[in-house]
Design a protein around this motif. Structure first.
Motif, mmCIF file in Angstrom:
data_model
loop_
_atom_site.group_PDB
_atom_site.id
_atom_site.type_symbol
_atom_site.label_atom_id
_atom_site.label_comp_id
_atom_site.label_asym_id
_atom_site.label_seq_id
_atom_site.Cartn_x
_atom_site.Cartn_y
_atom_site.Cartn_z
ATOM 1 N N GLU A 1 0.830 -1.208 0.000
ATOM 2 C CA GLU A 1 0.000 0.000 0.000
ATOM 3 C C GLU A 1 0.867 1.261 0.000
ATOM 4 O O GLU A 1 0.598 2.221 -0.730
ATOM 5 C CB GLU A 1 -0.920 -0.002 1.227
ATOM 6 C CG GLU A 1 -1.822 1.211 1.304
ATOM 7 C CD GLU A 1 -2.643 1.227 2.588
ATOM 8 O OE1 GLU A 1 -3.061 2.325 2.973
ATOM 9 O OE2 GLU A 1 -2.856 0.155 3.185
ATOM 10 N N LEU A 2 1.920 1.242 0.794
ATOM 11 C CA LEU A 2 2.820 2.388 0.852
ATOM 12 C C LEU A 2 3.523 2.599 -0.485
ATOM 13 O O LEU A 2 3.663 3.734 -0.958
ATOM 14 C CB LEU A 2 3.848 2.194 1.965
ATOM 15 C CG LEU A 2 4.887 3.288 2.143
ATOM 16 C CD1 LEU A 2 4.235 4.629 2.425
ATOM 17 C CD2 LEU A 2 5.843 2.912 3.261
ATOM 18 N N GLU B 1 2.414 1.843 -3.466
ATOM 19 C CA GLU B 1 1.464 2.426 -4.404
ATOM 20 C C GLU B 1 1.278 3.918 -4.152
ATOM 21 O O GLU B 1 1.209 4.716 -5.087
ATOM 22 C CB GLU B 1 0.116 1.694 -4.343
ATOM 23 C CG GLU B 1 0.165 0.292 -4.909
ATOM 24 C CD GLU B 1 0.682 0.245 -6.332
ATOM 25 O OE1 GLU B 1 0.262 1.080 -7.162
ATOM 26 O OE2 GLU B 1 1.539 -0.622 -6.618
ATOM 27 N N ARG B 2 1.217 4.293 -2.893
ATOM 28 C CA ARG B 2 1.079 5.722 -2.559
ATOM 29 C C ARG B 2 2.318 6.497 -3.001
ATOM 30 O O ARG B 2 2.218 7.619 -3.513
ATOM 31 C CB ARG B 2 0.852 5.893 -1.061
ATOM 32 C CG ARG B 2 -0.530 5.426 -0.623
ATOM 33 C CD ARG B 2 -0.742 5.517 0.860
ATOM 34 N NE ARG B 2 -0.531 6.879 1.347
ATOM 35 C CZ ARG B 2 -0.400 7.187 2.627
ATOM 36 N NH1 ARG B 2 -0.450 6.243 3.540
ATOM 37 N NH2 ARG B 2 -0.221 8.433 2.995
ATOM 38 N N ALA C 1 2.270 6.865 -6.808
ATOM 39 C CA ALA C 1 1.279 7.872 -7.209
ATOM 40 C C ALA C 1 1.811 9.279 -6.949
ATOM 41 O O ALA C 1 1.646 10.181 -7.785
ATOM 42 C CB ALA C 1 -0.031 7.645 -6.459
ATOM 43 N N GLN C 2 2.453 9.468 -5.814
ATOM 44 C CA GLN C 2 3.024 10.773 -5.480
ATOM 45 C C GLN C 2 4.148 11.132 -6.461
ATOM 46 O O GLN C 2 4.255 12.279 -6.896
ATOM 47 C CB GLN C 2 3.546 10.779 -4.041
ATOM 48 C CG GLN C 2 4.051 12.116 -3.554
ATOM 49 C CD GLN C 2 2.931 13.131 -3.394
ATOM 50 O OE1 GLN C 2 1.787 12.776 -3.143
ATOM 51 N NE2 GLN C 2 3.270 14.394 -3.540
#
Length: 88
Positions: free
Chosen positions: A10-11, A13-14, A17-18
């Motif tokens: 999850e991290l 992917e974040r 995206a950033q």
């Protein structure tokens, strides 16, 4: 320098995206985030106060504990005698 780091899915992917949002590489974003985290971690750390144990009055001792092993042996002997008398 290259290294392998395990990052939560999850991290990751974040972070990706950033990185896309800012139009920078994931490596550059990670380096910047790690540097910021290290700087912030040192600034937020408060000096630890010394731990103080509270003192409580426990009253007058009912047993002399200078010879605790002898006391334990005597109590064990009493229990063995009590169990033997119950079996009869």
């Amino acid at each position: 320098m290259r290294t392998t780091v395990r990052v939560d899915d999850e991290l990751l992917e974040r972070l990706k995206a950033q990185a896309r949002k800012e139009k920078v590489s994931l490596t550059r974003l990670l380096n910047r985030a790690l540097k910021a985290g290290l700087r912030a971690g040192g600034a937020r750390r408060r000096p630890q106060r010394a731990y103080r144990e509270r003192v409580h009055a426990m009253g007058v001792p009912r047993l002399v504990l200078d010879k605790a092993l002898a006391l334990a042996a005597a109590l064990e002997d009493e229990e063995i005698v009590r169990e033997l008398t119950l079996r009869k």
